[in-house]
Motif scaffolding. Structure first.
Motif, PDB file in Angstrom:
ATOM      1  N   ILE A  60      35.784  40.269  28.881  1.00  0.00           N
ATOM      2  CA  ILE A  60      35.604  40.632  30.332  1.00  0.00           C
ATOM      3  C   ILE A  60      36.825  40.156  31.047  1.00  0.00           C
ATOM      4  O   ILE A  60      36.225  39.221  31.465  1.00  0.00           O
ATOM      5  N   ALA A  61      36.789  40.962  31.935  1.00  0.00           N
ATOM      6  CA  ALA A  61      38.333  40.394  32.580  1.00  0.00           C
ATOM      7  C   ALA A  61      37.771  40.995  34.515  1.00  0.00           C
ATOM      8  O   ALA A  61      37.176  42.335  34.466  1.00  0.00           O
ATOM      9  N   LYS A  62      38.164  40.738  35.893  1.00  0.00           N
ATOM     10  CA  LYS A  62      38.062  41.309  36.564  1.00  0.00           C
ATOM     11  C   LYS A  62      39.447  42.510  36.660  1.00  0.00           C
ATOM     12  O   LYS A  62      40.250  42.229  36.536  1.00  0.00           O
ATOM     13  N   GLY A  63      38.819  43.219  37.795  1.00  0.00           N
ATOM     14  CA  GLY A  63      39.767  44.545  37.955  1.00  0.00           C
ATOM     15  C   GLY A  63      39.020  45.079  38.864  1.00  0.00           C
ATOM     16  O   GLY A  63      38.428  44.888  39.885  1.00  0.00           O
ATOM     17  N   TYR A  64      41.385  45.496  39.415  1.00  0.00           N
ATOM     18  CA  TYR A  64      40.880  46.313  41.073  1.00  0.00           C
ATOM     19  C   TYR A  64      41.443  47.139  40.544  1.00  0.00           C
ATOM     20  O   TYR A  64      42.428  47.286  40.846  1.00  0.00           O
ATOM     21  N   ASP A  68      43.590  55.267  45.039  1.00  0.00           N
ATOM     22  CA  ASP A  68      44.205  56.391  44.114  1.00  0.00           C
ATOM     23  C   ASP A  68      43.185  56.326  42.889  1.00  0.00           C
ATOM     24  O   ASP A  68      43.709  57.066  41.992  1.00  0.00           O
ATOM     25  N   GLY A  69      42.685  55.385  42.490  1.00  0.00           N
ATOM     26  CA  GLY A  69      41.885  55.590  41.011  1.00  0.00           C
ATOM     27  C   GLY A  69      42.095  54.550  40.215  1.00  0.00           C
ATOM     28  O   GLY A  69      42.458  54.647  39.435  1.00  0.00           O
ATOM     29  N   ALA A  70      44.279  53.831  40.368  1.00  0.00           N
ATOM     30  CA  ALA A  70      44.547  53.436  39.425  1.00  0.00           C
ATOM     31  C   ALA A  70      43.236  51.898  38.754  1.00  0.00           C
ATOM     32  O   ALA A  70      43.351  51.111  40.273  1.00  0.00           O
ATOM     33  N   MET A  71      43.647  51.337  38.201  1.00  0.00           N
ATOM     34  CA  MET A  71      42.895  50.204  38.072  1.00  0.00           C
ATOM     35  C   MET A  71      43.857  48.945  37.402  1.00  0.00           C
ATOM     36  O   MET A  71      44.240  49.009  36.223  1.00  0.00           O
ATOM     37  N   VAL A  72      44.197  47.545  37.694  1.00  0.00           N
ATOM     38  CA  VAL A  72      44.923  46.820  38.106  1.00  0.00           C
ATOM     39  C   VAL A  72      43.763  45.375  37.715  1.00  0.00           C
ATOM     40  O   VAL A  72      42.772  45.253  37.676  1.00  0.00           O
ATOM     41  N   LEU A  74      43.297  41.480  36.487  1.00  0.00           N
ATOM     42  CA  LEU A  74      43.768  40.380  36.818  1.00  0.00           C
ATOM     43  C   LEU A  74      43.355  39.177  35.704  1.00  0.00           C
ATOM     44  O   LEU A  74      42.031  39.496  35.271  1.00  0.00           O
ATOM     45  N   THR A  75      43.878  38.638  35.251  1.00  0.00           N
ATOM     46  CA  THR A  75      43.678  37.749  34.364  1.00  0.00           C
ATOM     47  C   THR A  75      43.598  35.731  35.544  1.00  0.00           C
ATOM     48  O   THR A  75      43.593  36.182  36.640  1.00  0.00           O
ATOM     49  N   ASP A  76      42.914  35.226  34.734  1.00  0.00           N
ATOM     50  CA  ASP A  76      43.250  33.846  35.086  1.00  0.00           C
ATOM     51  C   ASP A  76      44.048  32.932  36.004  1.00  0.00           C
ATOM     52  O   ASP A  76      44.495  32.621  37.023  1.00  0.00           O
ATOM     53  N   ASP A  77      45.434  33.274  35.397  1.00  0.00           N
ATOM     54  CA  ASP A  77      46.799  32.758  35.649  1.00  0.00           C
ATOM     55  C   ASP A  77      46.486  33.938  36.729  1.00  0.00           C
ATOM     56  O   ASP A  77      47.367  33.198  38.041  1.00  0.00           O
ATOM     57  N   ASP A  78      46.525  35.228  37.399  1.00  0.00           N
ATOM     58  CA  ASP A  78      46.844  35.730  38.194  1.00  0.00           C
ATOM     59  C   ASP A  78      46.124  35.199  39.978  1.00  0.00           C
ATOM     60  O   ASP A  78      46.583  35.650  40.616  1.00  0.00           O
ATOM     61  N   LEU A  79      45.196  34.565  39.476  1.00  0.00           N
ATOM     62  CA  LEU A  79      43.868  34.230  40.394  1.00  0.00           C
ATOM     63  C   LEU A  79      44.460  32.581  40.618  1.00  0.00           C
ATOM     64  O   LEU A  79      43.483  32.578  41.518  1.00  0.00           O
ATOM     65  N   ALA A  80      44.787  31.975  39.871  1.00  0.00           N
ATOM     66  CA  ALA A  80      44.724  30.620  40.256  1.00  0.00           C
ATOM     67  C   ALA A  80      45.348  30.492  41.156  1.00  0.00           C
ATOM     68  O   ALA A  80      44.810  29.780  41.890  1.00  0.00           O
ATOM     69  N   ASP A  81      46.490  30.821  42.091  1.00  0.00           N
ATOM     70  CA  ASP A  81      47.004  30.381  43.086  1.00  0.00           C
ATOM     71  C   ASP A  81      46.381  31.317  44.586  1.00  0.00           C
ATOM     72  O   ASP A  81      47.397  31.217  45.927  1.00  0.00           O
ATOM     73  N   LEU A  82      45.391  32.264  44.055  1.00  0.00           N
ATOM     74  CA  LEU A  82      44.558  32.510  45.747  1.00  0.00           C
ATOM     75  C   LEU A  82      44.512  31.410  46.579  1.00  0.00           C
ATOM     76  O   LEU A  82      44.027  30.598  46.327  1.00  0.00           O
ATOM     77  N   PRO A  83      43.944  32.099  48.018  1.00  0.00           N
ATOM     78  CA  PRO A  83      43.760  30.718  48.678  1.00  0.00           C
ATOM     79  C   PRO A  83      42.225  30.454  48.684  1.00  0.00           C
ATOM     80  O   PRO A  83      41.383  31.042  49.082  1.00  0.00           O
ATOM     81  N   ILE A  84      42.091  29.111  47.554  1.00  0.00           N
ATOM     82  CA  ILE A  84      40.277  28.757  47.699  1.00  0.00           C
ATOM     83  C   ILE A  84      40.413  27.592  48.168  1.00  0.00           C
ATOM     84  O   ILE A  84      40.969  26.912  47.894  1.00  0.00           O
ATOM     85  N   SER A  85      38.812  27.691  49.199  1.00  0.00           N
ATOM     86  CA  SER A  85      38.767  26.095  49.806  1.00  0.00           C
ATOM     87  C   SER A  85      37.890  25.550  49.036  1.00  0.00           C
ATOM     88  O   SER A  85      36.435  26.051  49.481  1.00  0.00           O
ATOM     89  N   THR A  86      37.973  24.826  48.947  1.00  0.00           N
ATOM     90  CA  THR A  86      36.442  23.576  49.205  1.00  0.00           C
ATOM     91  C   THR A  86      36.118  22.651  49.962  1.00  0.00           C
ATOM     92  O   THR A  86      35.740  21.845  49.760  1.00  0.00           O
TER      93      THR A  86
END
Length: 291
Positions: A60-64, A68-72, A74-86
């Motif tokens: 199971i992966a994340k899909g955006y 218009d209904g298209a499904m993209v 996303l892999t863990d590598d795609d999300l690795a550089d998101l602005p995540i704050s701890t």
């Protein structure tokens, strides 16, 4: 209550260590879907909408989904550089008049409890907010996402309330209210004022009761008293996976046979009879013995 977050409020050179608690809890009546005959819970499987196959968690992966209904996918590598704050800091950006905050933007609410060593600066901030009738606009990282929130005073406690982003508030577009020919007569307005004054009062939250929840509880208690309770046996967790695996293997075998043009009858013909199996085993045994 149990703290869900620990950090510190910082404004200027002042730092106030605090713990965060959920200020509200959901008491909505929750019904579960069950089998009418025996009360067993209805379980849902993770099935792919395209091939109809059950999907394991590992696949199971994340899909955006786009507008218009298209499904993209996303892999863990795609999300690795998101602005995540701890960050564990509640940073005060500015103090604004409380009447500038539209209640429509208010979201989830939390209580802030100071550490024993930080009561004085906590009280200092609380009194300053009260005396100036202002709230503190802050940024805070909750669940790895930075969000905007405000600090306000409720009784003796400072409350942190997250704010919705501007695009999360829908525009108020009602053409019927744009008509300019609607005229309110002075007599009608005066009567409306009298009606408001006749129903004027103070708000006490305890004046209102969730009658639906109370009614559901009475129905449930009556059924419990009458012995109308269905106790369904819980399925064994370790057996469930085996059954799913066997079913998946059987489907794979059936598909493979179908691809080869074979049928169940063909398979039955190819299977040796019990006598043949016995003879084969006997022959093998004699061979080993002779050797």
């Amino acid at each position: 209550m149990r703290a869900i977050w620990k950090g510190a409020v910082s404004f200027g050179l002042v730092n106030v260590p605090v713990r965060l608690y959920s200020a509200t809890e959901n008491h909505d009546v929750q019904f579960r879907q069950v089998h009418r005959a025996d009360g067993g819970r209805i379980r849902y499987r993770r099935v792919c909408a395209i091939d109809g196959e059950e999907v394991s968690y590992d696949d199971i992966a994340k899909g955006y989904e786009t507008q218009d209904g298209a499904m993209v996918v996303l892999t863990d590598d795609d999300l690795a550089d998101l602005p995540i704050s701890t960050s564990k800091e509640i940073a005060v950006d500015k103090f604004v008049p409380s009447d500038q905050i539209d209640p429509l933007y208010l979201d989830k609410c939390y209580y802030l409890e100071p550490d024993a060593s930080a009561v004085k600066p906590y009280v200092l901030l609380r009194e300053a907010l009260t005396d100036t009738d202002r709230v503190a606009l802050v940024t805070v990282s909750l669940r790895t996402r930075m969000t905007v929130a405000l600090l306000r005073v409720r009784g003796e406690v400072i409350v942190l309330q997250t704010l919705l982003w501007p695009d999360e508030v829908r525009p108020q577009e009602f053409d019927v209210l744009d008509e300019d020919d609607t005229e309110v007569k002075p007599a009608e307005l005066s009567m409306a004022h009298l009606l408001v004054e006749s129903l004027a009062g103070d708000y006490d939250p305890h004046d209102y009761v969730d009658d639906y929840e109370e009614a559901v509880k009475q129905v449930v208690e009556a059924k419990l008293a009458g012995g109308e309770v269905a106790v369904a046996p819980e399925p064994e967790d370790d057996g469930g996976e085996v059954l799913d695996l066997l079913a998946a293997l059987q489907q794979s075998v059936d598909r493979a046979k179908k691809a080869r043009g074979e049928s169940d009858d063909d398979e039955a013909e190819q299977k040796p009879t019990s006598e043949a199996k016995a003879a084969t085993k006997s022959g093998k045994g004699k061979k080993r013995k002779a050797g």
